[in-house]
Write a protein that holds these residues in place. Structure first.
Motif, PDB file in Angstrom:
ATOM      1  N   THR A  24     -43.823   3.674   7.092  1.00  0.00           N
ATOM      2  CA  THR A  24     -43.938   2.405   7.408  1.00  0.00           C
ATOM      3  C   THR A  24     -44.468   1.692   8.968  1.00  0.00           C
ATOM      4  OG1 THR A  24     -42.128   1.776   5.503  1.00  0.00           O
ATOM      5  CG2 THR A  24     -42.777  -0.008   6.870  1.00  0.00           C
ATOM      6  N   GLU A  25     -43.556   1.954   9.629  1.00  0.00           N
ATOM      7  CA  GLU A  25     -43.982   0.808  11.066  1.00  0.00           C
ATOM      8  C   GLU A  25     -45.799   1.773  11.509  1.00  0.00           C
ATOM      9  OE1 GLU A  25     -44.451   0.740  15.449  1.00  0.00           O
ATOM     10  OE2 GLU A  25     -43.537   3.336  14.620  1.00  0.00           O
ATOM     11  N   LEU A  34     -46.936   6.451   3.317  1.00  0.00           N
ATOM     12  CA  LEU A  34     -45.777   6.483   2.456  1.00  0.00           C
ATOM     13  C   LEU A  34     -46.586   6.739   1.319  1.00  0.00           C
ATOM     14  CD1 LEU A  34     -43.110   4.590   3.267  1.00  0.00           C
ATOM     15  CD2 LEU A  34     -44.474   2.381   2.614  1.00  0.00           C
TER      16      LEU A  34
END
Length: 165
Positions: A24-25, A34
Motif C-alpha cells: 500500500t505504502e 496489492l
C-alpha cells in the motif's frame, strides 16, 4: 526499541499486516501488486510462510509493525533477499539494516556464499541502502516488470562463512 521476530506459518496475520502495508505504502518498490495479495485467504498467507527453507522476519518498533524482509534459498551457494520494506515512521532508525543483517546471518548459516537481490529501477533510496550494506550492482538483468519493458536490477554481496561453520 526495535525488535525482530522470525515468523512461522502461525504468524501469518502479522506477515499479512506487514506485506499489505508495504504494498500500500510503496507500490512502486515491488513487482507484486496489492490487488494480487487481496485474493486468497489464510491458506495463501500460510503457504507463503511455509515455503521450504525460507526465512521471514518482521521488525517492530515500540510494539508496532515497522518492517519486513525475507530470505529465499537458491542454488549454487546463492540465497536471495526479498520483500524488504520499512514503514515511513521507522525509516532512518536502522531498521532496514537490522533486517538485512538478519537475512545475511540466515544465509551464511544456510551455507550461502552470495546474497542476491533484485531492485526496481528508479528506487534510488533502496539502491543506496543496499550499497551501504555491501551490495553491488551486477549489470545482470532481473525479471521483466509488468510494463513489459523494464527489468529489475540485480545486486549481490559475497558472504563469508558463518562463525564456527
Amino acid at each position: 526499541m526495535v525488535r525482530l521476530r522470525v515468523l512461522t506459518a502461525n504468524d501469518w496475520p502479522l506477515w499479512r499486516e506487514a506485506r499489505l502495508a508495504a504494498l500500500t505504502e510503496a507500490p512502486h518498490a515491488f513487482k507484486s501488486r496489492l490487488a494480487d495479495w487481496h485474493r486468497g485467504g489464510e491458506e495463501r498467507w500460510r503457504a507463503r510462510l511455509e515455503t521450504p527453507g525460507t526465512y521471514n522476519v518482521v521488525a517492530s518498533l515500540n510494539g508496532r509493525t515497522a518492517g519486513m524482509a525475507s530470505g529465499v534459498p537458491g542454488e549454487g551457494g546463492v540465497c536471495e533477499l526479498r520483500s524488504v520494506w520499512v514503514g515511513p515512521g521507522a525509516r532512518g532508525l536502522g531498521v532496514a539494516d537490522r533486517l538485512i543483517a538478519a537475512v545475511e546471518t540466515w544465509a551464511r548459516r544456510s551455507g550461502a556464499t552470495t546474497l542476491k537481490l533484485a531492485v526496481i529501477p528508479g528506487t534510488d533510496p533502496a539502491v543506496a541502502l543496499y550499497r551501504r550494506n555491501g551490495f553491488v550492482l551486477t549489470g545482470e538483468r532481473g525479471d521483466l516488470l509488468p510494463d513489459g519493458v523494464t527489468t529489475e536490477q540485480v545486486m549481490t554481496k559475497p558472504l563469508r562463512p558463518a562463525e564456527g561453520g
